[in-house]
Scaffold this active site. Structure first.
Site, PDB file in Angstrom:
ATOM      1  N   HIS A 176      20.813 -21.878  40.840  1.00 41.90           N
ATOM      2  CA  HIS A 176      20.207 -20.899  39.926  1.00 41.90           C
ATOM      3  C   HIS A 176      19.560 -21.636  38.741  1.00 41.90           C
ATOM      4  CE1 HIS A 176      20.342 -17.064  37.463  1.00 41.90           C
ATOM      5  NE2 HIS A 176      20.326 -17.979  36.509  1.00 41.90           N
ATOM      6  N   GLU A 177      20.280 -22.590  38.177  1.00 47.10           N
ATOM      7  CA  GLU A 177      19.742 -23.330  37.032  1.00 47.10           C
ATOM      8  C   GLU A 177      18.551 -24.193  37.445  1.00 47.10           C
ATOM      9  OE1 GLU A 177      20.513 -22.372  34.290  1.00 47.10           O
ATOM     10  OE2 GLU A 177      22.312 -21.271  34.842  1.00 47.10           O
ATOM     11  N   HIS A 180      15.441 -22.247  37.398  1.00 45.87           N
ATOM     12  CA  HIS A 180      14.870 -22.110  36.051  1.00 45.87           C
ATOM     13  C   HIS A 180      14.039 -23.344  35.689  1.00 45.87           C
ATOM     14  CE1 HIS A 180      16.526 -18.351  34.928  1.00 45.87           C
ATOM     15  NE2 HIS A 180      17.779 -18.739  34.820  1.00 45.87           N
ATOM     16  N   GLU A 258      15.926 -13.866  35.486  1.00 45.52           N
ATOM     17  CA  GLU A 258      17.254 -14.037  36.064  1.00 45.52           C
ATOM     18  C   GLU A 258      17.296 -13.578  37.514  1.00 45.52           C
ATOM     19  OE1 GLU A 258      19.732 -15.702  34.822  1.00 45.52           O
ATOM     20  OE2 GLU A 258      18.498 -16.050  33.067  1.00 45.52           O
TER      21      GLU A 258
END
Lengths: 648, 197
Positions: A176-177, A180, A258
Site C-alpha cells: 500500500h505504501e 503511494h 487511499e
C-alpha cells in the site's frame, strides 16, 4: 491503475490544489481587507461617542489596501516557505519529525529483519531503490510513506504494526505504501502540508495579536484595544476557518488516493487477505491506527489508517471508513472485526518460522517462457512499468536467493556496500584490475581494497543484471554513510570508472543508477520540469536512444538497423539510424537528459519503442537489459526485473 | 503601514528562529540515528567474542587470566554500549564506552600475542573464521564511527555558528555532542590482522 496515468493525475491534482490554494489566498486577501477596514473604522470612532463617520473609509488611500494585500501574501508566502524548508529534507525529515528511528540491515531483531526483508523484496520487484525504513515507537497499527519521489522516499512503520501483523499482512501494508510512492501521492502530500501551513499561519498571527492586546487591556482601560481585538479575532477566524476548509480538501484528496493504494496493494501482492487482514486487525484493536505524536496531525493524510480519530465528522476523515475499505477488497466480508489480544498475537508472530521470512519463499515458481508473439511482449512492457506483479516479486526473491550470502551481507552494511560498488567496476582484465586495486589502496583505508577484491571474485559468476539488482539492495546501506563519506565515495567511484580512459556500458548504467537513486539523499537535486508533451518534439533524441539500444542488441550492422527500424516504427517518430560510435555515452546522456523532460503520458510510447528495439531479435542480451535499466531509471519509469525472463 | 512592516519583520524573525530550532533538532536526530549503525556492528562483535573464547579454551585453558580479561572487558563494553545507546547525547556515557572499548581492544591484543605461540590454535578452522569475522566487523565499526563523528561535527559546527549559538541553549542543546574516539583504535584495527593471518 496505469503507472503513467497515475503520474499525470498526480501532477494534475497538484495543479488543481495550487489553483484552490490560489483561490483561498485570494479570499483571505479580501476578507483581511474587510477586516482591517472595519478595525480602522472602529479605531477612528473609538474616541467619539456620537455618530459614525462613514467618510473615513474614502479617505484611506488606495496604497493602504495594497499594503494589506501584500501583507497577507507575504505572511502566507513566508509560512509556506518556512514549511518548504522544513520538508525539503524529503522523506527522511518527515520520518524524523514523527520520532522515527532508522532500522538497519544488520539488526538481530527478528521482527525488524522481517520488515526490512518485506520492504526489500517489494522494492526489488518494483525495480526501484530500496527505501530506508523508519520505526515509529507507537503501539497502534499504522504506517506511512513520505518523500518527493522514488529516490528520497522513506517508509515509516509503527511498532504496533510489526508486533501485531503477520508477514502476509505486513506485506499488504508495505505494498500500500509503495503504491503511494510510485503513484506520486507522497509528493502531493508534502505539498498539501506546505499549503495548509500557509493558511493556518494567518490564524496564528491573529492569535498573537489577540494575546498581545489581551495583555495590554489588562493594564489600561479597554477602549483603544477593541479594534485590535476585532482584528486579531477576525484574523484568527479567517485563518482557522481557512484551515478548516483546507482540511476538508486534504481529506477529500487523501480518501480517494487511499482507495487507489489499497487496490494497488492487492495488485502488487495478488493477495487480498494481506491488506484485508491488516485493516481488520486495525478495526479490532483498541489502539486502532491512532498516532500519539503531536506532529502526526499535520501529516494525518500520509498514513495507512486514520491517524487522528474523527468520529464526529466523516468529511474531515483523511481515510474512508474501515468497513468500506475492507468491503472494497473483500466483498464477502461479514462485517466482524476480530478481537485482538495483543500479547497473544505478538507471541504467535514471534513463533513464526524465522527462516520462512528471509529469502526462501519455498514455493516460488517462475513462469515458463511461453511467449511466442513479440507483439504481446512489447505491449506488455508498459503494463509492468511501475506495477510490480506477484511474478516480479517471485523473480526478485529468486534473484536474491541465488546470490552468495556474502554478497548480500556486504550489500547490507555501508562499508560492504561501498566495496561492492567498487567491486562491480573493476576491470575484467587481470592486469588492469591489479592496477585499479593498487590505486584503490592508495585512496581508501580500512580493509576496503581487500574487501573489494574479495567481492569482485564473488561477482565473477553474476551477470550485469544480477549486479544491478544487488546494487539496488545496497542502496539503503549506501544512504547510511555520512555526507563526507558519500562525497569521497562518489569521487573515488568516478575516478575508478575513468581509470581505463573509457566508459563501458555497465559503468555508465551503474553511474546512472547511483546518480539517480543515491544522490538525492545527500544533495539537493533540481526537480524535473515536463517540457515535452509529445514524443515528436524530441525525435532526434529518441533516435539516439534507439540507436544505442540497437547497437547493444547485436554486432551486425544489418541486425542493428533492423532493430532500430522496428523500434522507430513503434514510436511513431521519424529519423535515421546513427551507427557511429558514441564514445563514453556522451551523446546518449545528453539525449536522455532531454528525454526525461517528457510528460508521463508521452513516456509509454518511448518505453514501447525501446522494448520493440530490444525485442526485435526475440532475445534480450544482458547488455541490452542493463542498458534498458539505466535508461528506465533515468526516465523515472521503474522497470521490474521480471521482464528479463527471456534472456538467453 | 508601520504596523504591517513591523508585522512582516516579526514574521520573518519568528520563521527564522523556528528554522534554527528545526535544524538543530534535525541534526541531533541525524547523529542519534547514526549511532545505531555503530551499535549494530559493536553488538555483532560482542556476540562473536564468546565463540572466540570457547574455541581458544580448548587449546589454552591454562591461560585463564588472559581469557578472563577478554570476557570481562567484553562485558564492560557491552554495559557501556547499553548506556550510550540509551542516550547518544550523553557525553559521559560515550566516553565510558570509548574507554571500555579501548580496554577490550588491548585485552584482545594480549590474547592474540598468546595465540601466536600456539600454531595449532592459529590453524584451527573455527579460529580463522572467527578472527576474519572480527576483523571485518571491526572495520565496519570504524567506518560507522567515522560517519557518526562526521555527523557529530556537523551538529557541533552548526550549534557553535553565530545565530544558532544564541538560541542553542534555550532550545535544549546546551553542550556539544561528544565524538566517539576509541583510545586504542590503532591497535584494535591492527591487532587481529597481525595475529591470525
Amino acid at each position: 491503475m496505469n503507472f503513467y496515468r497515475a503520474q499525470q493525475d498526480a501532477r494534475r491534482k497538484t495543479w488543481q490544489l495550487g489553483l484552490l490554494f490560489g483561490g483561498a489566498v485570494l479570499s483571505l486577501i479580501v476578507l483581511t481587507n474587510l477586516l482591517v477596514g472595519v478595525s480602522a473604522f472602529l479605531l477612528s470612532n473609538a474616541g467619539s461617542a456620537q455618530g459614525v463617520d462613514l467618510n473615513l473609509l474614502e479617505t484611506i488611500p488606495l496604497e493602504f489596501w495594497a499594503m494589506v494585500s501584500a501583507g497577507v501574501i507575504g505572511v502566507v508566502g513566508l509560512a509556506c516557505l518556512y514549511k518548504y524548508f522544513a520538508i525539503r529534507g524529503g522523506g527522511r525529515a518527515v520520518a524524523e519529525s514523527l520520532g522515527g528511528t532508522r532500522l538497519l540491515q544488520g539488526t538481530k531483531d527478528y521482527k525488524h529483519k522481517r520488515l526490512l526483508n518485506v520492504v526489500e523484496e517489494m522494492a526489488l520487484a518494483a525495480g526501484i531503490a530500496v527505501p530506508p525504513v523508519y520505526l515509529i515507537d507507537e503501539p497502534s497499527i499504522n504506517a506511512f510513506a513520505a518523500g518527493m519521489g522514488t529516490d528520497d522516499a522513506v517508509i515509516g512503520i509503527n511498532q504496533g504494526t510489526i508486533d501485531l501483523l503477520n508477514r502476509e499482512e505486513l506485506q499488504g501494508v508495505v505494498a500500500h505504501e509503495f503504491s503511494h510512492i510510485m503513484n506520486g501521492d507522497t509528493r502531493i502530500n508534502l505539498r498539501l502540508i506546505m499549503m495548509l501551513h500557509g493558511i493556518l499561519f494567518i490564524g496564528l498571527v491573529g492569535y498573537m495579536i489577540l494575546r498581545s492586546t489581551g495583555h495590554r487591556r489588562s493594564g489600561r482601560d479597554g477602549n483603544s484595544g477593541l479594534p485590535l481585538l476585532v482584528l486579531g479575532g477576525g484574523l484568527m477566524a479567517i485563518g482557522y476557518g481557512g484551515t478548516f476548509f483546507g482540511n476538508l480538501i486534504k481529506a477529500a484528496v487523501s480518501r480517494q488516493r487511499e482507495f487507489l493504494a489499497d487496490g494497488s496493494a492487492v495488485q502488487y501482492t495478488r493477495n487480498p487477505q494481506g491488506i484485508g487482514g491488516a485493516l481488520k486487525k486495525i478495526g479490532g484493536y483498541v489502539s486502532g491506527s491512532q498516532m500519539l505524536h503531536p506532529n502526526a496531525k499535520e501529516a494525518s493524510h500520509m498514513f495507512f489508517g486514520d491517524a487522528v480519530q474523527n468520529r464526529l465528522a466523516n468529511f474531515l476523515s483523511t481515510h474512508p471508513p474501515l468497513p468500506v475499505r475492507i468491503k472494497a477488497i473483500e466483498p464477502n466480508w461479514n462485517g466482524e472485526f476480530p478481537a485482538i489480544d495483543a500479547a497473544q498475537l505478538a507471541q504467535q508472530i514471534n513463533a513464526e518460522n524465522p527462516l520462512a521470512s528471509s529469502f526462501s519463499g519455498a514455493t516460488v515458481t517462475v513462469a515458463e517462457d511461453d511467449f511466442d508473439v513479440i507483439e504481446q511482449e512489447v505491449a506488455a512492457v508498459n503494463e509492468v512499468v511501475g506495477n510490480p506483479s506477484d511474478e516480479s516479486h517471485d523473480n526478485a526473491l529468486l534473484v536474491m536467493q541465488s546470490t552468495d550470502s556474502r554478497l548480500i551481507e556486504a550489500a547490507h552494511n555501508p562499508l560492504g556496500a561501498k566495496a561492492l560498488a567498487y567491486a562491480m567496476l573493476l576491470s575484467s582484465d587481470p592486469n588492469q584490475r591489479q592496477q585499479q586495486l593498487q590505486w584503490l589502496a592508495s585512496q581508501e583505508q580500512l580493509n576496503i581494497p581487500e574487501h573489494t577484491a574479495q567481492l569482485n571474485s564473488l561477482l565473477e559468476e553474476s551477470d550485469d543484471l544480477h549486479q544491478i539488482t544487488l546494487l539496488r539492495a545496497a542502496m539503503p546501506a549506501l544512504k547510511e554513510m555520512s555526507r563526507a563519506q558519500y562525497q569521497k565515495f562518489f569521487r573515488t567511484l568516478v575516478d575508478l570508472i575513468k581509470s581505463d580512459k573509457r566508459i563501458e556500458l555497465f559503468e555508465w548504467v551503474l553511474h546512472r543508477l547511483l546518480v539517480k537513486e543515491v544522490r538525492p539523499h545527500f544533495e539537493r537535486v533540481k526537480a524535473i520540469r515536463w517540457r515535452y508533451a509529445e514524443l515528436d518534439q524530441v525525435a532526434s533524441e529518441t533516435c539516439v536512444l534507439l540507436s544505442a539500444l540497437a547497437q547493444a542488441a547485436s554486432d551486425q550492422t544489418a541486425a542493428q538497423e533492423q532493430a532500430f527500424t522496428q523500434g522507430l516504427s513503434s514510436s511513431g517518430v521519424t529519423g535515421k539510424f546513427d551507427a557511429s560510435d558514441d564514445p563514453n555515452f556522451a551523446r546518449l546522456t545528453t539525449a536522455l537528459n532531454r528525454l526525461k523532460q517528457l510528460a508521463p503520458l508521452a513516456k509509454p510510447k518511448l518505453i514501447k519503442a525501446c522494448a520493440a528495439t530490444v525485442l526485435a531479435d526475440a532475445n534480450v542480451t544482458v547488455a541490452e537489459g542493463a542498458l534498458l535499466q539505466g535508461v528506465a531509471a533515468t526516465l523515472d519509469c521503474p522497470l521490474p526485473p521480471a521482464i528479463y525472463r527471456h534472456i538467453s | 503601514m508601520e504596523f504591517l512592516i513591523f508585522l512582516g519583520i516579526i514574521a520573518v524573525l519568528v520563521a527564522w528562529v523556528i528554522a534554527i530550532y528545526n535544524k538543530l533538532v534535525a541534526l541531533k536526530n541525524q547523529y542519534q540515528n547514526g549511532f545505531a549503525q555503530i551499535e549494530v556492528q559493536l553488538k555483532r562483535r560482542y556476540d562473536l567474542i564468546p565463540n572466540l573464547i570457547e574455541t581458544a579454551k580448548g587449546y589454552i585453558s591454562h591461560e585463564r587470566e588472559t581469557l578472563e580479561a577478554v570476557v570481562n572487558a567484553r562485558n564492560q563494553a557491552m554495559a557501556g554500549l547499553k548506556a550510550a545507546s540509551a542516550d547518544p547525547s550523553n557525553g559521559a556515557a560515550m566516553q565510558e564506552l570509548a574507554s571500555a572499548e579501548g580496554a577490550l581492544g588491548s585485552a584482545l591484543a594480549k590474547l592474540n600475542v598468546v595465540v601466536e605461540a600456539y600454531p595449532d590454535l592459529k590453524a584451527n578452522e573455527n579460529m580463522m573464521q572467527l578472527s576474519e569475522e572480527i576483523t571485518t566487523t571491526e572495520n565496519r565499526v570504524a567506518f560507522a564511527r567515522q560517519a557518526y563523528n562526521d555527523q557529530i561535527m556537523e551538529y557541533n559546527t552548526y550549534r557553535q555558528s553565530f545565530p544558532p549559538m544564541v538560541f542553542a541553549n534555550m532550545f535544549g542543546h546546551p553542550t556539544d555532542a561528544t565524538l566517539l574516539e576509541f583510545e586504542d583504535s590503532e591497535a584494535i584495527q591492527a591487532a587481529p590482522k597481525v595475529s591470525f593471518d
